[in-house]
Scaffold this active site. Structure first.
Site, PDB file in Angstrom:
ATOM      1  N   HIS A 176      69.800  28.288 -85.107  1.00 48.95           N
ATOM      2  CA  HIS A 176      69.994  27.463 -85.774  1.00 48.95           C
ATOM      3  C   HIS A 176      71.222  27.815 -86.172  1.00 48.95           C
ATOM      4  O   HIS A 176      71.572  26.772 -87.234  1.00 48.95           O
ATOM      5  CB  HIS A 176      68.750  27.122 -86.727  1.00 48.95           C
TER       6      HIS A 176
ATOM      7  N   GLU B  64      54.887  28.792 -83.759  1.00 49.80           N
ATOM      8  CA  GLU B  64      55.841  28.008 -85.001  1.00 49.80           C
ATOM      9  C   GLU B  64      54.443  26.222 -84.779  1.00 49.80           C
ATOM     10  O   GLU B  64      55.817  25.702 -84.391  1.00 49.80           O
ATOM     11  CB  GLU B  64      57.033  27.543 -84.844  1.00 49.80           C
TER      12      GLU B  64
ATOM     13  N   ASP C 165      58.507  24.657 -88.347  1.00 52.00           N
ATOM     14  CA  ASP C 165      57.876  23.624 -87.292  1.00 52.00           C
ATOM     15  C   ASP C 165      56.699  23.968 -87.343  1.00 52.00           C
ATOM     16  O   ASP C 165      56.189  22.940 -86.733  1.00 52.00           O
ATOM     17  CB  ASP C 165      58.965  24.719 -85.716  1.00 52.00           C
TER      18      ASP C 165
END
Length: 267
Positions: A48, A152, A178
């Site tokens: 990310h 996740e 997530d």
């Protein structure tokens, strides 16, 4: 020249709590500063954050002199990406979005040379082997590698026992953001049902004899997961620290200026 020891891997195996910080600003100077702060580990994020192989290499070099252990997360669990990160010297990987035992096994295989795995042999070009100056690197490299898989999703949680049982997986890290989205609770990683799922997941991982980790910037939630048995806990992000500190500093001076400009009583 000796193969660097992975003391983070040893700490997890011994059940010693390890507190970490997300390094998402993608800058070697910042990550080196963070390495002086006392965290046990730093997460160099390629999923990310705007990192690539070169910026990750620079950060690995920047923190090499310090006790904070670098953990690298690629953008996905991919054998080619894993090969590159291992060759530049990463010894601990956090592999995202692992939903099945087969994916976990593939991730482990990507970190091992044949015949145990599929890692490509390029040690003459690799920082990890100190350009072939580490004797017997090819046969000993895996001893100091730590493979962490990130669960996740609801599917991953359903397959958690099998994932944690995969040989070569050193630990399982839960991603609350997530996971909450997968549970239909987008934007609610601290929801009670998410926390319960993670607490139960930690117990499942511990029963498999592996280390459990989680991202928990809230101190109360972090304490809850630690009590449940989590070993490696990320307690914040560099972006969050800088953003909050900058906003608080600006607000404090604006408040001071406002008070100074207020009409004063007197004669």
């Amino acid at each position: 020249m000796s193969l660097p020891l992975n003391n983070f891997k040893r700490a997890l195996a011994e059940g010693k709590p390890q507190f970490g910080l997300w390094a998402a600003l993608a800058d070697a100077y910042v990550t080196e500063l963070l390495a002086t702060a006392g965290f046990d580990w730093l997460l160099i994020d390629n999923e990310h954050a705007p990192n690539d192989v070169r910026s990750t290499l620079a950060q690995l070099q920047a923190v090499a002199a310090y006790a904070s252990h670098p953990v690298v997360r690629p953008v996905r669990s991919d054998s080619a990406l894993i090969k590159q990160l291992l060759d530049i010297g990463a010894q601990t990987l956090l592999l995202p979005m692992i939903d099945t035992a087969e994916q976990a096994a593939d991730a482990v295989a990507a970190t091992r040379y044949p015949p145990q795995g599929i890692r490509g042999v390029g040690s003459a070009l690799a920082r990890a082997s100190r350009w072939n100056r580490i004797p017997d690197y090819l046969n000993t490299a895996a001893d100091e590698l730590c493979v962490l898989v990130q669960v996740e999703s609801v599917q991953g949680m359903e397959n958690l026992s099998a994932i944690a049982a995969v040989d070569g997986v050193d630990g399982v890290f839960f991603g609350p953001s997530d996971l909450s989205a997968s549970m239909g609770l987008l934007g609610k990683p601290g929801d009670a049902s998410v926390r319960e799922a993670i607490r139960n997941g930690i117990q499942t991982v511990l029963r498999a004899g592996k280390a459990a980790g989680v991202l928990a910037p809230d101190p109360a939630i972090a304490a809850d997961y630690l009590e449940a048995g989590a070993t490696f806990v990320a307690v914040g992000t560099d972006t969050g620290l800088l953003s909050r500190a900058a906003a608080d500093l600006a607000a404090s001076y604006k408040k001071t200026a406002t008070m100074a400009a207020s009409p004063k009583g007197g004669y």
